[in-house]
Write a protein that holds these residues in place. Structure first.
Motif, PDB file in Angstrom:
ATOM      1  N   GLY A  64       3.618   9.270  -3.026  1.00  0.00           N
ATOM      2  CA  GLY A  64       2.623   8.090  -2.375  1.00  0.00           C
ATOM      3  C   GLY A  64       1.187   8.988  -2.544  1.00  0.00           C
ATOM      4  O   GLY A  64       0.118   8.244  -2.443  1.00  0.00           O
ATOM      5  N   LYS A  65       1.332  10.295  -2.478  1.00  0.00           N
ATOM      6  CA  LYS A  65       0.010  11.095  -2.494  1.00  0.00           C
ATOM      7  C   LYS A  65      -0.165  11.799  -3.952  1.00  0.00           C
ATOM      8  O   LYS A  65      -1.308  11.445  -4.402  1.00  0.00           O
ATOM      9  CB  LYS A  65       0.233  12.390  -1.592  1.00  0.00           C
ATOM     10  CG  LYS A  65      -1.085  13.224  -1.269  1.00  0.00           C
ATOM     11  CD  LYS A  65      -0.939  14.028  -0.272  1.00  0.00           C
ATOM     12  CE  LYS A  65      -2.417  15.102  -0.013  1.00  0.00           C
ATOM     13  NZ  LYS A  65      -2.093  16.014   1.080  1.00  0.00           N
ATOM     14  N   SER A  66       0.758  12.534  -4.392  1.00  0.00           N
ATOM     15  CA  SER A  66       0.546  13.112  -5.579  1.00  0.00           C
ATOM     16  C   SER A  66       1.189  12.187  -6.694  1.00  0.00           C
ATOM     17  O   SER A  66       0.715  12.228  -7.744  1.00  0.00           O
ATOM     18  CB  SER A  66       0.958  14.666  -5.563  1.00  0.00           C
ATOM     19  OG  SER A  66       0.580  15.332  -4.853  1.00  0.00           O
ATOM     20  N   ILE A  67       2.167  11.343  -6.420  1.00  0.00           N
ATOM     21  CA  ILE A  67       2.676  10.609  -7.439  1.00  0.00           C
ATOM     22  C   ILE A  67       2.797   9.206  -6.672  1.00  0.00           C
ATOM     23  O   ILE A  67       3.263   9.003  -5.430  1.00  0.00           O
ATOM     24  CB  ILE A  67       4.308  10.953  -7.597  1.00  0.00           C
ATOM     25  CG1 ILE A  67       4.148  12.257  -8.102  1.00  0.00           C
ATOM     26  CG2 ILE A  67       4.808  10.051  -8.701  1.00  0.00           C
ATOM     27  CD1 ILE A  67       5.517  13.101  -8.169  1.00  0.00           C
ATOM     28  N   ALA A  68       2.251   8.192  -7.198  1.00  0.00           N
ATOM     29  CA  ALA A  68       2.083   6.849  -6.710  1.00  0.00           C
ATOM     30  C   ALA A  68       2.447   5.815  -7.623  1.00  0.00           C
ATOM     31  O   ALA A  68       2.692   6.211  -8.868  1.00  0.00           O
ATOM     32  CB  ALA A  68       0.639   6.762  -6.311  1.00  0.00           C
ATOM     33  N   MET A  69       2.655   4.736  -7.177  1.00  0.00           N
ATOM     34  CA  MET A  69       3.400   3.615  -7.861  1.00  0.00           C
ATOM     35  C   MET A  69       2.924   2.385  -7.903  1.00  0.00           C
ATOM     36  O   MET A  69       2.564   1.779  -6.341  1.00  0.00           O
ATOM     37  CB  MET A  69       5.043   3.640  -7.469  1.00  0.00           C
ATOM     38  CG  MET A  69       5.816   2.670  -8.523  1.00  0.00           C
ATOM     39  SD  MET A  69       7.564   2.934  -7.971  1.00  0.00           S
ATOM     40  CE  MET A  69       8.201   1.917  -9.560  1.00  0.00           C
ATOM     41  N   ILE A 123      -0.182  11.378 -10.808  1.00  0.00           N
ATOM     42  CA  ILE A 123       0.551  10.750 -11.669  1.00  0.00           C
ATOM     43  C   ILE A 123       0.680   9.042 -11.191  1.00  0.00           C
ATOM     44  O   ILE A 123       0.838   8.886  -9.909  1.00  0.00           O
ATOM     45  CB  ILE A 123       2.254  11.098 -11.705  1.00  0.00           C
ATOM     46  CG1 ILE A 123       1.904  12.507 -12.182  1.00  0.00           C
ATOM     47  CG2 ILE A 123       3.065  10.049 -12.572  1.00  0.00           C
ATOM     48  CD1 ILE A 123       3.601  13.336 -11.752  1.00  0.00           C
ATOM     49  N   LEU A 124       0.618   8.385 -11.927  1.00  0.00           N
ATOM     50  CA  LEU A 124       0.563   6.853 -11.388  1.00  0.00           C
ATOM     51  C   LEU A 124       1.937   6.179 -12.196  1.00  0.00           C
ATOM     52  O   LEU A 124       1.636   6.210 -13.452  1.00  0.00           O
ATOM     53  CB  LEU A 124      -0.587   6.231 -11.768  1.00  0.00           C
ATOM     54  CG  LEU A 124      -0.699   4.675 -11.390  1.00  0.00           C
ATOM     55  CD1 LEU A 124      -0.658   4.510  -9.882  1.00  0.00           C
ATOM     56  CD2 LEU A 124      -1.717   3.904 -11.998  1.00  0.00           C
ATOM     57  N   ILE A 125       2.830   5.431 -11.555  1.00  0.00           N
ATOM     58  CA  ILE A 125       3.733   4.834 -12.146  1.00  0.00           C
ATOM     59  C   ILE A 125       3.592   3.423 -12.041  1.00  0.00           C
ATOM     60  O   ILE A 125       3.561   2.967 -10.878  1.00  0.00           O
ATOM     61  CB  ILE A 125       5.284   5.254 -11.737  1.00  0.00           C
ATOM     62  CG1 ILE A 125       5.454   6.798 -11.773  1.00  0.00           C
ATOM     63  CG2 ILE A 125       6.291   4.545 -12.348  1.00  0.00           C
ATOM     64  CD1 ILE A 125       6.473   7.415 -10.993  1.00  0.00           C
ATOM     65  N   ALA A 126       3.540   2.631 -13.188  1.00  0.00           N
ATOM     66  CA  ALA A 126       3.307   1.224 -13.043  1.00  0.00           C
ATOM     67  C   ALA A 126       4.506   0.354 -13.610  1.00  0.00           C
ATOM     68  O   ALA A 126       4.683   0.440 -14.841  1.00  0.00           O
ATOM     69  CB  ALA A 126       1.922   0.867 -14.082  1.00  0.00           C
ATOM     70  N   ASP A 127       5.263  -0.102 -12.627  1.00  0.00           N
ATOM     71  CA  ASP A 127       6.514  -0.817 -13.135  1.00  0.00           C
ATOM     72  C   ASP A 127       6.285  -2.273 -13.258  1.00  0.00           C
ATOM     73  O   ASP A 127       6.126  -3.066 -12.421  1.00  0.00           O
ATOM     74  CB  ASP A 127       7.395  -0.475 -12.158  1.00  0.00           C
ATOM     75  CG  ASP A 127       8.903  -1.054 -12.470  1.00  0.00           C
ATOM     76  OD1 ASP A 127       9.111  -1.423 -13.676  1.00  0.00           O
ATOM     77  OD2 ASP A 127       9.742  -1.499 -11.608  1.00  0.00           O
TER      78      ASP A 127
END
Length: 531
Positions: free
Chosen positions: A92-97, A179-183
């Motif tokens: 949620g901070k360094s890696i978000a989705m 990093i942004l993860i877009a599902d």
């Protein structure tokens, strides 16, 4: 697919799901790197392991799934080896989705501003309340939402699907992750809204330098945004490389299958029905919604629509969310009362509020919500005919024949909806609609959330059924390419009105409406290069 100094490096990841003492591999020996400022797309059908990979990065792995081997390196640390507290701090901070369905991801009883501010309360505890609110308004403006103050006070149900997805992006980006993860963030969106979201993601990754892992089954979307592509099937990587290498010169048959399943920009010549039997005539159909008590506000969802469908003919209604196409379909089916106008079905005037139940059946967008999860498939299919007076024995014979016809094993009748894939559930919904022996089938966004290969199978099935049964079909969609694959005629709808009507070849080659041209320009794979 190694890159120098990756922001995230996944090495030899294997995830298993224990089944009856045996182990099935949801992901097998996956390795990938994401560099700063690049978009890596994972593409594949449902069950390929792409979403499982994304959820593992976020520490959201479903119960029962187990990481057997592998590493996920971020900032020199293995995410899989971190304790719960450290992992939660990064997530949620360094890696978000950004998730696929924003309406499910957002809390319906909390305002948009409160939900975004909650992220700051968890990860930046020293910020004052006024500073948090200021950052919320700033990020809402950064994702190009109109009137951020109004949006912040709104609830999820009060904004459009595209706006909700922008809110999800704002929530993911407010802490400036690496990093942004877009599902599947654009799967069920209109093509114009989809184009806006894709441009927004590209703009933000260039401004912030974040790496993006984009999960999708849509090759058209991949062509628009990807720097590098990973093709997955059955949990394994079958092909990987730069976007041009994989999309323009695929080495594997499966990659070519996905690419060839994309509807072409050149619509096929669909054989026009020879029947002169008019099945449905709609004249001057209106639907107005009135809200308020002291200050009444009227919304025209459908206005002055005229439409005819002949026996054995497929007519598509194409338009964005809010154009009125689904409201029109529901009025024809008798599910929504009209404000004015008539529906003449099979040369007999019907009461629009009652509707010709036996002659008109609908297939809805989400088969998972259309089927009762507690009822066996056989019971769901037999329910309609039995309620209409058909004997149980005759109903069973009918549904057995239909389940064969839609390409499923008869053993499916003794199973529950959750035991099938999305494409299989949609085939079951089609069989359920046909069990009532309708003359007119209404398919309301029936393929919009399906994989491209499954989508093609369902479209081919509908085309075969209309030929065999002389079935009239009203096909609702937001994608002109999909409509062109099956339609005799296409009606383009905007703000409750039909603004253009014609054959697919005419619509694609010589659109007369500016709105139609906008829809064509926004189709995945046709966006102008971002560079």
């Amino acid at each position: 697919m190694s890159v120098p100094d990756p922001v995230l490096s996944i090495q030899n990841l294997t995830i298993t799901l224990p089944l009856s003492g045996d182990r099935r591999e949801a992901v097998k020996d996956l390795s990938l790197d994401i560099a700063r400022g690049e978009i890596v797309c994972i593409v594949g059908e449902s069950g390929s392991g792409k979403s499982v990979t994304a959820f593992t990065i976020m520490n959201l792995l479903a119960r029962g799934l187990v990481v057997q081997t592998g590493k996920m390196l971020y900032g020199g640390r293995d995410l899989l080896a971190l304790n719960v507290r450290d992992r939660r701090e990064l997530s949620g901070k360094s890696i978000a989705m950004v998730f696929q369905e924003p309406m499910s991801a957002l809390n319906p009883v909390l305002t948009i501003g409160w939900q975004i501010e909650e992220v700051l309360k968890i990860h930046e505890r020293t910020l004052s309340a006024s500073r948090r609110r200021s950052k919320v308004l700033k990020i809402l403006d950064a994702v190009h939402l109109p009137d951020p103050k109004l949006i912040a006070r709104a609830y999820p149900s009060q904004i459009s699907g595209g706006q909700r997805q922008r809110v999800m992006i704002a929530m993911a980006l407010i802490l400036k992750p690496d990093i942004l993860i877009a599902d599947e963030p654009t799967t069920a969106l209109d093509v114009t809204t989809q184009a806006q979201i894709l441009r927004l993601l590209d703009e933000l990754r260039r401004e912030t330098g974040m790496g993006v892992l984009f999960v999708t089954h849509d090759i058209g979307v991949v062509r628009d945004i990807a720097d590098r592509v990973i093709v997955m099937r059955g949990g394994r990587v079958v092909e990987a490389g730069t976007a041009s290498e994989v999309l323009d010169n695929p080495k594997e048959d499966y990659s070519r299958l996905l690419i060839n399943s994309i509807p072409s920009d050149i619509p096929p010549e669909v054989k026009r029905t020879s029947s002169d039997d008019v099945l449905l005539t709609v004249r001057g159909l209106d639907k107005h919604y009135r809200r308020g008590v002291f200050s009444v506000h009227e919304t025209k969802a459908v206005s002055g629509v005229n439409l005819t469908i002949r026996r054995g003919e497929v007519v598509s209604i194409v338009g964005e969310s809010g154009s009125g196409k689904s409201t029109l379909a529901r009025m024809i089916a008798g599910l929504v009362p009209s404000s004015a106008g008539t529906v003449e079905f099979n040369r007999s005037l019907e009461n629009v509020q009652r509707g010709p139940y036996r002659q008109v059946q609908m297939v809805f967008q989400d088969p998972n919500r259309s089927l009762n999860p507690r009822i066996l498939i056989g019971s769901s299919l037999m329910e309609g005919p039995i309620n209409m007076g058909v004997s149980r024995a005759e109903a069973l014979t009918r549904v057995e024949a239909l389940i064969d016809r839609v390409g499923l094993d008869r053993r499916a009748l003794g199973r529950y909806p959750h035991q099938f894939s999305g494409g299989q559930r949609q085939r079951i919904c089609i069989a359920r609609a046909l069990a009532m022996s309708p003359s007119l089938l209404i398919a309301d966004e029936a393929v919009s959330a399906l994989d491209v290969t499954v989508q093609k199978q369902v479209l081919d099935l509908l085309a075969e059924l209309r030929e065999e049964l002389e079935l009239g079909i009203l096909f609702i969609t937001h994608d002109l390419r999909v409509a062109a694959q099956i339609s005799d005629r296409i009606c383009v709808m905007q703000r409750g009105r039909i603004v253009e009507e014609g054959r697919a070849t005419q619509i694609f080659s010589h659109p007369s409406s500016e709105y139609t041209r906008q829809l064509l320009d926004a189709l995945p794979g046709r966006l102008k290069a971002f560079n």
